[in-house]
Design a protein around this motif. Structure first.
Motif, PDB file in Angstrom:
ATOM      1  N   VAL A  25       0.877  -1.166   0.000  1.00  0.00           N
ATOM      2  CA  VAL A  25       0.000   0.000   0.000  1.00  0.00           C
ATOM      3  C   VAL A  25       0.915   1.217   0.000  1.00  0.00           C
ATOM      4  O   VAL A  25       1.560   1.532   1.010  1.00  0.00           O
ATOM      5  N   LEU A  26       1.028   1.888  -1.132  1.00  0.00           N
ATOM      6  CA  LEU A  26       2.004   2.963  -1.277  1.00  0.00           C
ATOM      7  C   LEU A  26       1.765   4.096  -0.287  1.00  0.00           C
ATOM      8  O   LEU A  26       2.711   4.691   0.226  1.00  0.00           O
ATOM      9  N   PRO A 150     -14.109  16.922 -26.592  1.00  0.00           N
ATOM     10  CA  PRO A 150     -15.180  15.924 -26.567  1.00  0.00           C
ATOM     11  C   PRO A 150     -14.923  14.807 -27.570  1.00  0.00           C
ATOM     12  O   PRO A 150     -14.554  15.043 -28.719  1.00  0.00           O
ATOM     13  N   GLY A 151     -15.074  13.567 -27.083  1.00  0.00           N
ATOM     14  CA  GLY A 151     -14.978  12.409 -27.960  1.00  0.00           C
ATOM     15  C   GLY A 151     -13.590  12.034 -28.417  1.00  0.00           C
ATOM     16  O   GLY A 151     -13.439  11.097 -29.202  1.00  0.00           O
ATOM     17  N   ARG A 152     -12.541  12.741 -27.933  1.00  0.00           N
ATOM     18  CA  ARG A 152     -11.167  12.409 -28.322  1.00  0.00           C
ATOM     19  C   ARG A 152     -10.452  11.725 -27.163  1.00  0.00           C
ATOM     20  O   ARG A 152     -10.888  11.776 -26.020  1.00  0.00           O
ATOM     21  N   SER A 153      -9.302  11.128 -27.473  1.00  0.00           N
ATOM     22  CA  SER A 153      -8.512  10.435 -26.448  1.00  0.00           C
ATOM     23  C   SER A 153      -7.507  11.398 -25.820  1.00  0.00           C
ATOM     24  O   SER A 153      -6.290  11.177 -25.870  1.00  0.00           O
ATOM     25  N   ASP A 154      -8.022  12.481 -25.226  1.00  0.00           N
ATOM     26  CA  ASP A 154      -7.140  13.482 -24.616  1.00  0.00           C
ATOM     27  C   ASP A 154      -6.921  13.242 -23.130  1.00  0.00           C
ATOM     28  O   ASP A 154      -6.016  13.831 -22.537  1.00  0.00           O
ATOM     29  N   ASN A 155      -7.763  12.416 -22.519  1.00  0.00           N
ATOM     30  CA  ASN A 155      -7.658  12.182 -21.083  1.00  0.00           C
ATOM     31  C   ASN A 155      -6.635  11.091 -20.784  1.00  0.00           C
ATOM     32  O   ASN A 155      -6.431  10.166 -21.571  1.00  0.00           O
ATOM     33  N   ASN A 156      -5.995  11.194 -19.625  1.00  0.00           N
ATOM     34  CA  ASN A 156      -5.025  10.185 -19.208  1.00  0.00           C
ATOM     35  C   ASN A 156      -5.706   8.843 -18.972  1.00  0.00           C
ATOM     36  O   ASN A 156      -6.902   8.786 -18.658  1.00  0.00           O
ATOM     37  N   PRO A 157      -4.946   7.745 -19.052  1.00  0.00           N
ATOM     38  CA  PRO A 157      -5.493   6.447 -18.638  1.00  0.00           C
ATOM     39  C   PRO A 157      -5.710   6.429 -17.128  1.00  0.00           C
ATOM     40  O   PRO A 157      -5.219   7.298 -16.402  1.00  0.00           O
ATOM     41  N   LEU A 158      -6.430   5.450 -16.658  1.00  0.00           N
ATOM     42  CA  LEU A 158      -6.627   5.277 -15.221  1.00  0.00           C
ATOM     43  C   LEU A 158      -5.270   5.008 -14.576  1.00  0.00           C
ATOM     44  O   LEU A 158      -4.539   4.104 -14.995  1.00  0.00           O
ATOM     45  N   HIS A 159      -4.935   5.794 -13.540  1.00  0.00           N
ATOM     46  CA  HIS A 159      -3.589   5.723 -12.973  1.00  0.00           C
ATOM     47  C   HIS A 159      -3.556   6.319 -11.568  1.00  0.00           C
ATOM     48  O   HIS A 159      -4.524   6.919 -11.111  1.00  0.00           O
ATOM     49  N   ARG A 160      -2.424   6.165 -10.912  1.00  0.00           N
ATOM     50  CA  ARG A 160      -2.095   6.916  -9.707  1.00  0.00           C
ATOM     51  C   ARG A 160      -0.964   7.874 -10.088  1.00  0.00           C
ATOM     52  O   ARG A 160      -0.006   7.472 -10.752  1.00  0.00           O
ATOM     53  N   ASP A 161      -1.017   9.106  -9.632  1.00  0.00           N
ATOM     54  CA  ASP A 161       0.086  10.032  -9.911  1.00  0.00           C
ATOM     55  C   ASP A 161       1.393   9.534  -9.320  1.00  0.00           C
ATOM     56  O   ASP A 161       2.476   9.809  -9.857  1.00  0.00           O
ATOM     57  N   ILE A 162       1.307   8.799  -8.222  1.00  0.00           N
ATOM     58  CA  ILE A 162       2.501   8.339  -7.529  1.00  0.00           C
ATOM     59  C   ILE A 162       3.316   7.366  -8.382  1.00  0.00           C
ATOM     60  O   ILE A 162       4.486   7.087  -8.092  1.00  0.00           O
ATOM     61  N   ASP A 166       8.563  11.717  -8.236  1.00  0.00           N
ATOM     62  CA  ASP A 166       8.504  13.016  -7.556  1.00  0.00           C
ATOM     63  C   ASP A 166       7.099  13.490  -7.207  1.00  0.00           C
ATOM     64  O   ASP A 166       6.888  14.679  -6.959  1.00  0.00           O
ATOM     65  N   TYR A 167       6.124  12.598  -7.170  1.00  0.00           N
ATOM     66  CA  TYR A 167       4.770  13.001  -6.777  1.00  0.00           C
ATOM     67  C   TYR A 167       4.349  12.377  -5.453  1.00  0.00           C
ATOM     68  O   TYR A 167       3.160  12.238  -5.179  1.00  0.00           O
ATOM     69  N   LEU A 239     -12.226  20.313  -6.533  1.00  0.00           N
ATOM     70  CA  LEU A 239     -12.089  18.894  -6.211  1.00  0.00           C
ATOM     71  C   LEU A 239     -10.682  18.709  -5.668  1.00  0.00           C
ATOM     72  O   LEU A 239      -9.701  18.973  -6.370  1.00  0.00           O
ATOM     73  N   LEU A 240     -10.593  18.314  -4.412  1.00  0.00           N
ATOM     74  CA  LEU A 240      -9.308  18.074  -3.751  1.00  0.00           C
ATOM     75  C   LEU A 240      -9.188  16.579  -3.545  1.00  0.00           C
ATOM     76  O   LEU A 240     -10.105  15.946  -3.004  1.00  0.00           O
ATOM     77  N   PHE A 241      -8.082  15.980  -4.001  1.00  0.00           N
ATOM     78  CA  PHE A 241      -7.991  14.522  -3.922  1.00  0.00           C
ATOM     79  C   PHE A 241      -6.558  14.046  -3.759  1.00  0.00           C
ATOM     80  O   PHE A 241      -5.596  14.722  -4.140  1.00  0.00           O
ATOM     81  N   SER A 242      -6.443  12.861  -3.193  1.00  0.00           N
ATOM     82  CA  SER A 242      -5.137  12.235  -2.996  1.00  0.00           C
ATOM     83  C   SER A 242      -4.580  11.753  -4.331  1.00  0.00           C
ATOM     84  O   SER A 242      -5.295  11.115  -5.112  1.00  0.00           O
ATOM     85  N   PRO A 243      -3.298  12.000  -4.610  1.00  0.00           N
ATOM     86  CA  PRO A 243      -2.692  11.486  -5.841  1.00  0.00           C
ATOM     87  C   PRO A 243      -2.490   9.978  -5.807  1.00  0.00           C
ATOM     88  O   PRO A 243      -2.106   9.381  -6.809  1.00  0.00           O
ATOM     89  N   TYR A 244      -2.769   9.354  -4.644  1.00  0.00           N
ATOM     90  CA  TYR A 244      -2.689   7.900  -4.528  1.00  0.00           C
ATOM     91  C   TYR A 244      -3.994   7.244  -4.976  1.00  0.00           C
ATOM     92  O   TYR A 244      -4.039   6.026  -5.150  1.00  0.00           O
TER      93      TYR A 244
END
Length: 269
Positions: A25-26, A150-162, A166-167, A239-244
């Motif tokens: 668990v990182l 809209p409708g393009r592949s501009d979004n990142n894949p599902l991931h953790r920033d960690i 350096d994150y 929206l505040l969220f954990s990079p994990y």
């Protein structure tokens, strides 16, 4: 891999060599800036952000930065060009889109339309501890604008920033600038910041997501269906969220609006 966003099935195809599974668990080995908050278990919160005049100044100034980036890429736009129409002037010209992204992917904090201390103070309030927009691992003081057509592949894949260097030990913000809706805003998996690495299979290096190559590793598979949500902050919220947390991996489903958002990271002061 089976996945859904707001209970709607999504097509998700990732390519890349798999990383060896680890039962770690990182976040347990790191500083958790969500600890002690009312939202620590979910790993994210949506909350009012700045005073109305400050919020307006921030969003208008960020829209101006995008117009400036368009002009630098050879796309003349008026000073009042609605940035949610970005896709209309760029279309499917990937080379020109990447030229814009090359500018917007990293700005120094002196380009932020309001004093960084204002954001640091508010994020610190939400975390219950002092924070700063300063990365102690590489001395970076930056922010960036995310552009998702809209409708393009501009979004990142599902991931953790960690999974990128350096994150560690930080917390992220997502602030809507334009086109951020229940069909386009950032998606995430609540509580996944405490998942062991063995709960998903990810690429060892960058991922190829729907035919587009990304530097960030991406989730390839999981033994159980992955259920993402879009918290969808309003124009006066953050929206505040954990990079994990596992996040990303959902396209902009708006019919005719590009999503523009501010993304920044904060570390303990």
């Amino acid at each position: 891999m089976k996945a859904s966003v707001n209970q709607q099935p999504v097509t998700y195809q990732i390519e890349g060599e798999s990383s060896p599974a680890e039962n770690r668990v990182l976040l347990a080995e790191s500083i958790d800036l969500t600890a002690g908050t009312t939202w620590a278990a979910s790993g994210y919160t949506v909350a009012p952000f700045l005073a109305p005049t400050q919020q307006q100044q921030l969003q208008q100034g960020l829209a101006d930065l995008l117009r400036e980036a368009l002009q630098a890429a050879g796309v003349p736009v008026a000073s009042d060009f609605p940035v949610s129409d970005y896709h209309r002037v760029i279309g499917d010209d990937q080379a020109r889109h990447l030229a814009v992204v090359n500018t917007t992917k990293e700005y120094s904090l002196d380009r932020l339309p309001i004093a960084p201390a204002v954001l640091e103070a508010r994020v610190g309030e939400l975390c219950g501890r002092p924070v700063q927009a300063y990365n102690p691992f590489d001395d970076a003081r930056i922010f960036h604008l995310r552009i998702v057509r809209p409708g393009r592949s501009d979004n990142n894949p599902l991931h953790r920033d960690i999974w990128l260097p350096d994150y560690d030990n930080c917390v992220n913000i997502y602030v809507p600038v334009a086109g951020s809706t229940a069909d386009s805003s950032l998606s995430l998996i609540p509580g996944s910041h405490w998942w062991p690495e063995s709960q998903t299979e990810r690429t060892q290096q960058g991922a190829v997501y729907n035919g587009v190559t990304y530097t960030v590793p991406g989730v390839k598979d999981a033994p159980q269906p992955l259920e993402l949500i879009r918290p969808n902050p309003g124009p006066e919220e953050v929206l505040l969220f954990s990079p994990y947390l596992l996040h990303g991996g959902a396209v902009n489903l708006n019919a005719d609006a590009t999503r523009i958002s501010l993304e920044m990271r904060f570390w303990s002061a």
